[in-house]
Motif scaffolding. Structure first.
Motif: not given
Length: 110
Positions: A27-28, A31, A61-62, A65-66
């Motif tokens: 996660d954020y 990541s 979402s992080s 995105a990674t």
């Protein structure tokens, strides 16, 4: 709420192939660990980057995105990035975000 620790294991099952085995909550807050490894991974002269998500218990979402960033970095090398394992949860997440149309997924996840 307690989170599962995020771990990245790197090995080379074959010449020119690097496998990332991810586990825990992606996660954020975690990541950045994989994002920081990306330049080093891409400088290894790899031809295939395998990503195993079987141990990932949560992804936000992080994390997605990674993975997208990693995919684009592999394309620039050029190297093939493919997923070699994932849970039904991750496969469903890729389906609802249309990432199953972007990534090379294992046939059992389709």
């Amino acid at each position: 709420m307690e989170t599962a620790p995020f771990l990245v294991e790197i090995d080379n099952p074959e010449p020119d192939t690097t496998r990332l085995t991810l586990s825990g909550d992606f996660d954020y807050t975690t990541s950045g660990e994989l994002a920081a490894l990306t330049p080093t991974l891409m400088s290894r002269g790899l031809k295939v980057l395998e990503v195993d998500l079987n141990g990932v218990t949560f992804i936000d979402s992080s994390g997605l995105a990674t993975l997208i960033h990693l995919f684009h970095a592999a394309e620039e090398v050029p190297a093939e990035m493919r997923f070699v394992g994932m849970t039904p949860y991750i496969a469903h997440l890729f389906e609802v975000t249309a990432l199953d149309q972007v990534f090379n997924l294992p046939t059992s996840a389709a």
